[in-house]
Scaffold this motif. Sequence first.
Motif, short mmCIF file in Angstrom:
data_model
loop_
_atom_site.label_atom_id
_atom_site.label_comp_id
_atom_site.label_asym_id
_atom_site.label_seq_id
_atom_site.Cartn_x
_atom_site.Cartn_y
_atom_site.Cartn_z
N UNK A 198 0.82 -1.21 0.00
CA UNK A 198 0.00 0.00 0.00
C UNK A 198 0.86 1.26 0.00
N UNK A 199 2.09 1.15 0.48
CA UNK A 199 2.96 2.31 0.57
C UNK A 199 3.63 2.65 -0.76
N UNK A 200 3.93 1.62 -1.54
CA UNK A 200 4.63 1.83 -2.80
C UNK A 200 3.92 1.04 -3.88
N UNK A 201 3.51 1.71 -4.95
CA UNK A 201 2.78 1.00 -6.01
C UNK A 201 3.68 -0.05 -6.68
N UNK A 202 3.06 -1.18 -7.03
CA UNK A 202 3.77 -2.27 -7.67
C UNK A 202 3.82 -2.04 -9.18
N UNK A 203 4.99 -2.22 -9.79
CA UNK A 203 5.07 -2.08 -11.25
C UNK A 203 4.14 -3.08 -11.95
N UNK A 204 3.57 -2.66 -13.07
CA UNK A 204 2.63 -3.49 -13.82
C UNK A 204 3.27 -4.82 -14.21
N UNK A 205 4.55 -4.79 -14.60
CA UNK A 205 5.24 -6.02 -15.01
C UNK A 205 5.32 -7.02 -13.87
N UNK A 206 5.58 -6.54 -12.66
CA UNK A 206 5.65 -7.42 -11.50
C UNK A 206 4.28 -8.01 -11.18
N UNK A 207 3.24 -7.19 -11.27
CA UNK A 207 1.88 -7.69 -11.03
C UNK A 207 1.56 -8.82 -12.00
#
Length: 66
Positions: free
Chosen positions: A46-55
């Motif tokens: 929640x603190x740092x958005x996850x990169x789309x590639x990692x998702x």
Amino acid sequence: MQPYLDRVLTDAERSEAESHLDECAYCRRRYHFEEKLRQFVRQAGQLEPMPVELKAKLAGLRTPLQ
């Protein structure tokens, strides 16, 4: 441990797991560790958005629910 934490067990399996956790200190400690780790990961996400590639990569690693 993971299916129990993911809440994907049948009622009978969940009951058996809970009975075991009541009796086994090692597994009970492991359960609490895994539960706290999951909470930490959720909060960190929640603190740092996850990169789309990692998702996308993580989604590909998921085990389908039975």
